[in-house]
Scaffold this motif. Structure first.
Motif, PDB file in Angstrom:
ATOM      1  N   ASP A   1      14.091  -0.355  16.584  1.00 43.28           N
ATOM      2  CA  ASP A   1      13.358  -0.376  15.324  1.00 43.28           C
ATOM      3  C   ASP A   1      14.161  -1.051  14.225  1.00 43.28           C
TER       4      ASP A   1
ATOM      5  N   GLN B   1       9.256   0.670  18.247  1.00 46.73           N
ATOM      6  CA  GLN B   1       9.625   1.084  16.890  1.00 46.73           C
ATOM      7  C   GLN B   1      10.124   2.509  16.838  1.00 46.73           C
TER       8      GLN B   1
ATOM      9  N   VAL C   1       9.408   8.344  28.439  1.00 43.01           N
ATOM     10  CA  VAL C   1       9.724   8.253  27.008  1.00 43.01           C
ATOM     11  C   VAL C   1      11.059   8.908  26.681  1.00 43.01           C
TER      12      VAL C   1
ATOM     13  N   ARG D   1       7.934  -8.959   6.847  1.00 44.01           N
ATOM     14  CA  ARG D   1       6.559  -8.796   6.377  1.00 44.01           C
ATOM     15  C   ARG D   1       6.520  -8.955   4.864  1.00 44.01           C
TER      16      ARG D   1
ATOM     17  N   TRP E   1       0.831  -1.221   0.000  1.00 43.23           N
ATOM     18  CA  TRP E   1       0.000   0.000   0.000  1.00 43.23           C
ATOM     19  C   TRP E   1       0.854   1.255   0.000  1.00 43.23           C
TER      20      TRP E   1
ATOM     21  N   ILE F   1      -2.276  -0.439  34.123  1.00 47.99           N
ATOM     22  CA  ILE F   1      -3.486   0.146  33.540  1.00 47.99           C
ATOM     23  C   ILE F   1      -4.608  -0.883  33.502  1.00 47.99           C
TER      24      ILE F   1
ATOM     25  N   VAL G   1      -3.236  -1.053  16.677  1.00 41.67           N
ATOM     26  CA  VAL G   1      -3.754   0.316  16.783  1.00 41.67           C
ATOM     27  C   VAL G   1      -4.893   0.584  15.795  1.00 41.67           C
TER      28      VAL G   1
ATOM     29  N   LEU H   1       3.566  -0.841  32.857  1.00 39.79           N
ATOM     30  CA  LEU H   1       2.498   0.127  32.606  1.00 39.79           C
ATOM     31  C   LEU H   1       1.216  -0.571  32.174  1.00 39.79           C
TER      32      LEU H   1
ATOM     33  N   HIS I   1      11.852  -3.367  12.150  1.00 35.52           N
ATOM     34  CA  HIS I   1      11.344  -2.716  10.949  1.00 35.52           C
ATOM     35  C   HIS I   1      11.111  -3.729   9.836  1.00 35.52           C
TER      36      HIS I   1
ATOM     37  N   VAL J   1      -2.316   8.208  10.026  1.00 41.26           N
ATOM     38  CA  VAL J   1      -2.679   7.259  11.076  1.00 41.26           C
ATOM     39  C   VAL J   1      -3.405   7.993  12.205  1.00 41.26           C
ATOM     40  N   TYR J   2      -3.187   9.290  12.316  1.00 43.31           N
ATOM     41  CA  TYR J   2      -3.952  10.022  13.315  1.00 43.31           C
ATOM     42  C   TYR J   2      -5.325  10.406  12.786  1.00 43.31           C
TER      43      TYR J   2
ATOM     44  N   GLY K   1       0.144   0.891  21.029  1.00 43.45           N
ATOM     45  CA  GLY K   1       0.946   2.087  21.245  1.00 43.45           C
ATOM     46  C   GLY K   1       2.295   1.761  21.869  1.00 43.45           C
TER      47      GLY K   1
ATOM     48  N   HIS L   1       1.894  -4.420  15.244  1.00 41.56           N
ATOM     49  CA  HIS L   1       1.707  -3.074  15.823  1.00 41.56           C
ATOM     50  C   HIS L   1       0.533  -2.364  15.189  1.00 41.56           C
ATOM     51  N   PHE L   2       0.556  -2.289  13.861  1.00 41.64           N
ATOM     52  CA  PHE L   2      -0.478  -1.411  13.302  1.00 41.64           C
ATOM     53  C   PHE L   2      -1.842  -2.057  13.279  1.00 41.64           C
TER      54      PHE L   2
ATOM     55  N   HIS M   1      10.111   8.308  11.147  1.00 39.23           N
ATOM     56  CA  HIS M   1      10.342   7.057  11.870  1.00 39.23           C
ATOM     57  C   HIS M   1      10.028   5.824  11.023  1.00 39.23           C
ATOM     58  N   HIS M   2       9.481   6.028   9.838  1.00 39.71           N
ATOM     59  CA  HIS M   2       9.283   4.893   8.939  1.00 39.71           C
ATOM     60  C   HIS M   2      10.526   4.624   8.111  1.00 39.71           C
TER      61      HIS M   2
HETATM   62  C1  HEO Z   1      -4.266   3.985  13.830  1.00 39.78           C
HETATM   63  C2  HEO Z   1      -3.088   3.960  13.396  1.00 39.78           C
HETATM   64  C3  HEO Z   1      -1.802   4.121  14.151  1.00 39.78           C
HETATM   65  C4  HEO Z   1      -1.528   4.712  15.374  1.00 39.78           C
HETATM   66  C5  HEO Z   1      -2.511   5.373  16.316  1.00 39.78           C
HETATM   67  C6  HEO Z   1      -0.130   4.585  15.592  1.00 39.78           C
HETATM   68  C7  HEO Z   1       0.533   5.067  16.735  1.00 39.78           C
HETATM   69  C8  HEO Z   1       1.897   5.061  16.919  1.00 39.78           C
HETATM   70  N1  HEO Z   1       2.825   4.515  16.077  1.00 39.78           N
HETATM   71 FE1  HEO Z   1       2.414   3.428  14.376  1.00 39.78          FE
HETATM   72  N2  HEO Z   1       0.458   3.917  14.545  1.00 39.78           N
HETATM   73  C9  HEO Z   1      -0.540   3.644  13.651  1.00 39.78           C
HETATM   74  C10 HEO Z   1      -0.407   2.997  12.426  1.00 39.78           C
HETATM   75  C11 HEO Z   1       0.792   2.575  11.895  1.00 39.78           C
HETATM   76  N3  HEO Z   1       2.020   2.685  12.506  1.00 39.78           N
HETATM   77  C12 HEO Z   1       2.949   2.162  11.652  1.00 39.78           C
HETATM   78  C13 HEO Z   1       4.329   2.124  11.868  1.00 39.78           C
HETATM   79  C14 HEO Z   1       4.963   2.739  12.899  1.00 39.78           C
HETATM   80  C15 HEO Z   1       6.392   2.913  12.976  1.00 39.78           C
HETATM   81  C16 HEO Z   1       7.397   2.481  11.923  1.00 39.78           C
HETATM   82  C17 HEO Z   1       7.796   1.091  12.136  1.00 39.78           C
HETATM   83  C18 HEO Z   1       8.685   0.585  11.058  1.00 39.78           C
HETATM   84  O1  HEO Z   1       8.254   0.477   9.898  1.00 39.78           O
HETATM   85  O2  HEO Z   1       9.822   0.278  11.383  1.00 39.78           O
HETATM   86  C19 HEO Z   1       6.647   3.549  14.158  1.00 39.78           C
HETATM   87  C20 HEO Z   1       8.001   3.974  14.680  1.00 39.78           C
HETATM   88  C21 HEO Z   1       5.383   3.787  14.794  1.00 39.78           C
HETATM   89  C22 HEO Z   1       5.259   4.436  16.033  1.00 39.78           C
HETATM   90  C23 HEO Z   1       4.040   4.762  16.601  1.00 39.78           C
HETATM   91  C24 HEO Z   1       3.905   5.476  17.863  1.00 39.78           C
HETATM   92  C25 HEO Z   1       5.018   5.881  18.759  1.00 39.78           C
HETATM   93  C26 HEO Z   1       2.577   5.676  18.043  1.00 39.78           C
HETATM   94  C27 HEO Z   1       1.937   6.438  19.201  1.00 39.78           C
HETATM   95  O3  HEO Z   1       0.987   7.348  18.723  1.00 39.78           O
HETATM   96  C28 HEO Z   1       1.331   5.498  20.191  1.00 39.78           C
HETATM   97  C29 HEO Z   1       0.880   6.193  21.465  1.00 39.78           C
HETATM   98  C30 HEO Z   1       0.228   5.259  22.412  1.00 39.78           C
HETATM   99  C31 HEO Z   1       0.748   4.770  23.549  1.00 39.78           C
HETATM  100  C32 HEO Z   1       2.094   5.176  24.013  1.00 39.78           C
HETATM  101  C33 HEO Z   1      -0.002   3.735  24.361  1.00 39.78           C
HETATM  102  C34 HEO Z   1      -0.995   4.236  25.340  1.00 39.78           C
HETATM  103  C35 HEO Z   1      -0.402   4.822  26.554  1.00 39.78           C
HETATM  104  C36 HEO Z   1      -0.152   4.140  27.692  1.00 39.78           C
HETATM  105  C37 HEO Z   1      -0.397   2.704  27.813  1.00 39.78           C
HETATM  106  C38 HEO Z   1       0.333   4.886  28.846  1.00 39.78           C
HETATM  107  C39 HEO Z   1       1.802   4.705  29.108  1.00 39.78           C
HETATM  108  C40 HEO Z   1       2.619   5.303  28.030  1.00 39.78           C
HETATM  109  C41 HEO Z   1       3.776   5.930  28.193  1.00 39.78           C
HETATM  110  C42 HEO Z   1       4.505   6.067  29.495  1.00 39.78           C
HETATM  111  C43 HEO Z   1       4.421   6.594  26.995  1.00 39.78           C
HETATM  112  N4  HEO Z   1       4.387   3.274  14.021  1.00 39.78           N
HETATM  113  C44 HEO Z   1       2.295   1.657  10.464  1.00 39.78           C
HETATM  114  C45 HEO Z   1       3.012   0.896   9.352  1.00 39.78           C
HETATM  115  C46 HEO Z   1       2.911   1.424   8.007  1.00 39.78           C
HETATM  116  C47 HEO Z   1       3.579   0.484   7.054  1.00 39.78           C
HETATM  117  O4  HEO Z   1       4.827   0.438   7.053  1.00 39.78           O
HETATM  118  O5  HEO Z   1       2.857  -0.209   6.317  1.00 39.78           O
HETATM  119  C48 HEO Z   1       0.938   1.944  10.615  1.00 39.78           C
HETATM  120  C49 HEO Z   1      -0.199   1.646   9.648  1.00 39.78           C
END
Ligand code: HEO
Ligand code: HEM
Ligand SMILES: [Cu+2]
Lengths: 541, 200, 302, 96
Positions: free
Chosen positions: A381, A375, C71, A455, A147, C30, A397, C26, A385, A261-262, A369, A393-394, A307-308
């Motif tokens: 990562d 990652q 973090v 993957r 994609w 939670i 979420v 954590l 990765h 993703v947000y 998360g 992961h994704f 970060h990707h």
């Molecule tokens: C709905 C979609 C969504 C959401 C919300 C997120 C949220 C996050 N993402 Fe993700 N992601 C999403 C969708 C994707 N991410 C991806 C890939 C991706 C990668 C690249 C990985 C790689 O290819 O090597 C990283 C580094 C992250 C990081 C994060 C982080 C830090 C958050 C943060 O926003 C998360 C925040 C939430 C937390 C932290 C948990 C809740 C909190 C708690 C439990 C309290 C305690 C927490 C602390 C003390 C910090 N994501 C990919 C891959 C794409 C692809 O390659 O095809 C997709 C689709």
């Protein structure tokens, strides 16, 4: 749930009081509720298509080697699965369906600011979707690029990439139109007394999302144009042999796709923030922090795309910056999680289906998360990765987060529009099956990724076989739960128990109007005098 | 507010601006590429830029600025109830747009005649940065030209509706938004001009 | 095995442990709180809410500050570990890995090439990454290293094996049809054994140059020598075989001869063997003499 | 909300023409700079002139000078976003 009032449903509602009838009264209606339902059924239809493709992927991975399809088919399937799920289900999903259905009512408006643009954006969406579907059966066959359409591969493959990309481009415009419409609506059409401090958190989250749609989607648009130009005109902008840089494509792609993703998760968080207080009979804890953190996620989320690309050969300085910023975005999400949990404290909690989906959202989103943090850290990562870890992961979420919130919203809000509801017990069984199946399915993938399975692998070494089998079994449990959910929900909406105007005891405005709502929503413009979670102020004990 | 009858003029304008932001970012993606490739190939970019037709570029800049002036005047005119003037001014704007596109046509023909177009053998043989420059040039200017076309069409429709009286001093959101769109087209060109013709 | 050797694995694993550990705490906290509240305050037990409190500034400050500190710690250790992956030890052995659709080839300083990556135990290895076509990824899970192999870009990666043995080497960046088959291994052998392997340049004399050409050009990524089906048809018994090919949409049966082999190498899309996708790239760099060598090799390969 | 400004300001032809003349003058200036300023110095010079021209168009032709605070803020956010997108990319491009 007990019906809070037994008045029979009003004779005139948005289902029948527009004068026009038949299919065109739906396809050309500018009523936000009708458009909302059009969106709902289209996105949900595509979700089901995506699920079937996902299940096929899992069957193929059940055992090493060829199981039911060849590598080309597999590659096409995960590409189409990703494109459908991302661009046709989850990005337009919340804004288009529940955003349209609920948001204008929640702010006390008759409709959105530009009703015709609203209808047009649904048509654009369907048009784009039709083009994407066409691309599967014409030309060189379904695209096989993933994609993410990474160049130079996607400029070399002989499959029908250009057409599919063009379809996504059109869908992007639909998303932009919705974003423009919602920001304008929320600025201009709030009822008297509906101050910014009284906006339901769902509206706040839509507002933040709409900004991401406005500012990030154009970058996707131009990126897709560049892919097509690369293929058709041979511009060579990302072709190293002609001075191009493949990494620049990745930058452009992720400048949009990380904020995207947000777009997927913010409205889901809004839904959760609306549901939990109602089922705990307590005001949301930390309203201001949650509203603000939506904006903070939208803003900071635009700064982390790199970060990707930690393994891509991007500069180490950029890795330092992007890794740092990635951790910054995690903070507002953490705040939200803590606030949701504390809302439960000393409440009076009833565990009906919407609440179960919401509470499991918190858990699944947290797992997703926290794997995101692995990652986000540069050293770790590198190992995970492009492995199944990322896929795990994704899905946690997107599916466990946004998807489960979508199911919560379906159980919570659809009865409002149908005047009937689903049966509780099957809904809970469906939830339990999905929750268990989901974790088996995707937790296995997380472990597989840690063990090193990449993957987008059609075939794998024997050492990965047991967990892959387990994962596939999980997908079947999940699918069984989903089928039960669907049958129960839609049967209930057609012939289930009738509900009154406020079945759950909510304090936001949509519960103050008749069920199903009339076309005009409000007989006269409401004057708002209490907050969205002020159950006493709304007269609900 | 939720009175379906009253037109929300400020809402329409807000919506238009939001849309303009998206246009800005659409071109922004190309400017981003320009910036990064300029940093990598400063010499090739400068050399390629010197081959561009400065005359065409300057003329088109003047034309677009003038067209923008007329569009702005049209907004003033309608508020002063000068329906006739509005139609003339918009006509002038659209005419400028047409001349602009005609110039572009001449310019592109000349360049293609010299063997400069994406993927051409001449560029393939040249230094890598040169081909990047011209690919970006064609894409950016092409996209901009498309916007000129859309803006011209939009303003033509608006002019017709002004003539018919459906757009008037009491309700001219369409005219105002059309003009805003046209100014955006001008604005983008203001940056294209130095980046490609005067090469930074 | 040398427990004091500072390997990439030993640099990265503690960071995994750290982040997983904190996350687990954590997550458990939670979940336990959530479940606890649900049990304690369920409607049957608490028919009315006993509090309407909607904010508490101190609590909120605490749970903004706490995650921030956590973090930032994760960020710091993540970055520090990453620096280890980037700082190549000075005395590293240099190897060039060439990736193409869909095979690996590893070249050593003395000109020796190999489809597997042989490395001496205990000596750091610096791998230069070269791609001939699209983006690939060099990934050895056992060493926790991964780096994309981008055409036109000079990427590198380093690692050190602390004990003899064989580890999987994957292509991590999706590269089309044969992506999941683009697998090789890292063979870590004791220094002395490695040196003798390295100096033994005419390793496969009896197979001749033809086989070496197939290996070097990545043919064996898609065509097997043992009869198994890969992306393309096997080479085993190819000489003189009757095959059904599709030429411009029309099927016909031909016998494999020198002309056919040459055409298949120069214009692979002209005759495509039925049942296989038309994905093979042309190899203009192979000279007529090279092709003759390959044909000689085919003749032997029964 | 209705409390946000709705009225439209009328800008006289004189003002508009003055802006037009200023824009033409700046165009002439930028061409002059490009042809005469030596070296990389004119990179920033030309960009500054373009920004000034853009500012004039936005402020007068597009009426931004007479709009409420909201629109100005939003415009600022949009431009800032674009600047950040470009700026952060340079962390890669410049340090690779
Ligand atoms: C709905 C979609 C969504 C959401 C919300 C997120 C949220 C996050 N993402 Fe993700 N992601 C999403 C969708 C994707 N991410 C991806 C890939 C991706 C990668 C690249 C990985 C790689 O290819 O090597 C990283 C580094 C992250 C990081 C994060 C982080 C830090 C958050 C943060 O926003 C998360 C925040 C939430 C937390 C932290 C948990 C809740 C909190 C708690 C439990 C309290 C305690 C927490 C602390 C003390 C910090 N994501 C990919 C891959 C794409 C692809 O390659 O095809 C997709 C689709
Ligand atoms: C029953 C449900 C689902 C199943 C069984 C499933 C299964 C899978 C599998 C096995 C892959 C990995 C393919 C590979 O890397 O080899 C995948 C990829 C993906 N899935 Fe799902 N999935 C499901 C639901 C979803 C949902 C709800 C979404 C998003 C809303 C989603 C989004 C994606 C995306 C974006 C990819 C990446 C595609 C790519 O690599 O290009 N999936 N899915
Ligand atoms: Cu991301």
């Amino acid at each position: 749930m007990k019906p809070t009032d037994q008045t029979p449903p009003p004779a005139a509602s948005f289902w029948n009081d527009t004068g026009r009838s038949g299919i065109t009264a739906w396809l050309f209606s500018t009523d936000h509720k009708r458009i909302g339902l059009l969106y709902f059924f289209s996105v949900f239809g595509f979700f089901l298509v995506g699920v079937v493709l996902g299940l096929l992927l899992r069957i193929e991975l059940m055992a090493p080697g060829r199981t039911i399809m060849g590598p080309q088919t597999y590659n096409a399937l995960f590409t189409v699965h990703g494109v459908v799920m991302v661009f046709l289900f989850i990005i337009p999903g919340f804004q288009g369906s529940f955003g349209n259905l609920i948001m204008p009512i929640q702010i006390g408006a008759r409709d959105v600011a530009f009703p015709r643009l609203n209808l047009f954006s649904w048509w654009l969406y369907m048009g784009g979707a039709a083009i994407i579907l066409t691309s599967l059966f014409t030309g060189g066959g379904p695209p096989d690029t993933g994609w993410t359409f990474y160049l130079p591969f996607s400029s070399r493959t002989g499959t029908n990439v250009s057409l599919a990309v063009f379809g996504v481009f059109i869908v992007g415009f639909s998303s932009i139109a919705t974003g423009v419409n919602f920001v304008t609506t929320i600025h201009r059409l709030r009822a008297e007394g509906m101050t910014w401090g009284r906006l339901p958190l769902f509206v706040w989250s839509l507002y933040a999302t709409a900004w991401v749609q406005i500012l990030a989607t154009p970058i996707l648009g131009i990126t897709l144009v560049l892919i097509i130009a690369e293929r058709l005109l041979g511009t060579g902008l990302f072709d190293p042999s002609r001075g191009g840089d493949p990494l620049m494509y990745q930058h452009l792609f992720w400048i949009y796709s990380h904020p995207a993703v947000y777009i997927m998760i913010l409205p889901a968080m809004g839904v959760i923030s609306d549901i939990i207080p109602v089922f705990a009979r307590k005001p949301i804890f930390g309203y201001k922090m949650i509203a603000f953190s939506s904006l903070a996620i939208a803003a900071a989320g635009s700064l982390v795309w790199g970060h990707h690309m930690f393994t891509s050969g991007m500069s180490d300085t950029a890795i330092l910056v992007f890794s740092f910023l990635t951790f910054v975005v995690a903070i507002p999400s953490a705040i939200k999680v803590f606030n949701w949990v504390s809302t439960l404290y000393r409440g009076s909690i009833s565990l009906e289906a919407p609440m179960l989906f919401s509470l499991s959202f918190i858990l699944l989103f947290s797992i997703g998360g926290l794997t995101g943090l692995i990652q986000g850290a540069a050293a770790t990562d590198i190992h995970v990765h492009d492995t199944q870890f990322v896929v795990g992961h994704f899905h946690y979420v997107i599916f466990g987060g946004s998807g489960f919130a979508f199911f919560a919203a379906m159980h919570y809000w659809l009865p409002k529009f149908y005047g009937r509801r689903y049966a509780e017990k099957p809904a809970i069984i469906a939830w339990a099956l999905m929750f268990v199946g989901f974790n088996i399915l995707y937790f296995s993938m997380i472990v597989l990724g840690l063990e090193g399975m990449p993957r987008r692998y059609y075939d794998y070494l024997p050492e990965f076989a047991p967990l892959n089998l387990l994962s596939t079994i999980g997908s079947w449990i999940l699918a069984a739960g989903l089928v039960l959910l669907l049958v129960n929900l839609f049967r209930g909406l057609r012939s289930g128990e009738r509900v009154g105007s406020n079945p759950w005891g909510g304090a936001t405005l949509e519960w103050s109007i008749p069920t199903p709502p009339p076309t005009e929503n409000f007989e006269e413009e409401p004057v708002v005098s209490h907050g969205p979670y002020d159950f006493r102020g709304a007269g609900i004990p | 507010m939720s009175h379906p009858t009253r037109k929300d003029h400020a809402g329409a304008k807000l919506g238009m601006w939001l849309f303009l932001f998206t246009e800005l970012l659409l071109f922004g993606g190309l400017f981003l590429l320009y910036g990064t490739y300029l940093a990598r190939y400063p010499r090739e970019f400068a050399a390629a830029g010197r081959e561009m037709h400065l005359g065409f570029g300057t003329a088109n800049t003047v034309i677009l600025i003038t067209s923008s002036l007329m569009a702005a005047m049209a907004v003033t005119a309608i508020q002063r109830n000068g329906r006739r003037q509005v139609v003339y001014l918009l006509g002038g704007t659209v005419l400028c747009g047409a001349v602009f596109l005609f110039n572009k046509y001449l310019e592109w023909s000349a360049e293609i005649g010299r063997g400069i177009y994406p993927g051409s053998p001449r560029l393939a043989a040249g230094p890598p940065g040169e081909s990047v420059f011209y690919s970006l040039y064609y894409l950016t200017v092409g996209l901009h030209g498309l916007h000129v076309l859309i803006g011209g069409t939009l303003l033509t429709v608006v002019a017709a509706r002004v003539g018919r009286g459906t757009i008037h001093a009491g309700d001219f959101a369409w005219l105002e938004n059309g003009a805003l769109y046209w100014h955006l087209v001008d604005l983008v060109w203001i940056f294209i001009f130095p980046l490609y013709y005067l090469v930074l | 095995m040398d427990p004091n050797l500072y390997t990439t694995t030993r640099a990265v694993d503690p960071i995994f442990m750290l982040i997983f550990g904190i996350s687990l705490v954590l997550l458990m906290g939670i979940t336990a709180t959530m479940v606890g509240f649900v049990i304690r305050y369920r409607r049957s037990r608490a028919p009315e809410p006993t509090s309407q409190v909607a904010s508490n500034i101190w609590l909120e400050i605490v749970w903004t500050a706490l995650p921030t500190i956590i973090v930032m710690g994760m960020f710091y250790y993540g970055w520090a570990g990453y620096l280890t992956l980037r700082n190549v030890p000075k005395d590293a052995l240099e190897v060039t890995a060439t990736a193409r659709m869909w095979s690996w080839s590893f070249a050593y300083a003395n000109g020796k090439t190999s489809p597997k990556l042989y490395v001496p135990v205990g000596k750091p290895v610096l791998v230069h990454l070269v791609s001939e076509d699209v983006i690939h990824g060099f990934y050895v899970p056992a060493f926790r290293v991964k780096r994309d192999v981008v055409p036109g870009m000079k990427n590198h990666v380093w690692f050190v094996a602390d004990k003899p043995g064989s580890s999987d080497l994957f292509c991590s960046v999706y590269c089309g049809l044969g992506h999941s088959a683009m697998v090789s291994t890292v063979e870590a052998v004791p220094e002395a054994e490695f040196q003798s392997w390295l100096s033994h340049v005419e390793g496969e004399e009896k197979q001749g140059e033809g086989r070496e050409l197939l290996e070097k050009n990545g043919c064996l990524g898609c065509h097997s020598l043992d009869g198994s089906r890969k992306v393309g048809p096997t080479f085993k018994g190819i000489w003189g075989r009757n095959v059904t090919v599709v030429t411009g949409g029309v099927e016909r049966t031909i016998t494999v001869d020198e002309a056919y082999v040459k055409r298949s190498i120069r214009e692979p899309a002209a005759d495509v063997v039925k049942g296989y996708p038309s994905v093979m790239p042309p190899y203009p760099a192979l000279s007529d003499k090279d092709i003759e060598e390959i044909v000689d090799f085919f003749k032997e390969l029964k | 909300m209705a409390s946000e400004r709705t009225g439209s300001h009328i800008i006289g032809y004189g003002t508009l023409t003055a802006v037009w003349i200023a824009l033409l003058a700046l165009t002439a200036l930028t061409v002059w700079v490009a042809l005469n300023a030596p070296g990389i110095g004119h990179v920033w010079g030309s960009l500054a002139i373009a920004a000034a021209k853009g500012g004039l168009v936005i402020a007068f032709f597009m009426h931004m000078r007479y709009e409420g605070r909201l629109l100005r803020w939003l415009l600022f956010v949009a431009l800032l976003t674009l600047a950040i997108f470009i700026g952060l990319t340079f962390f890669d491009v410049l340090y690779r």
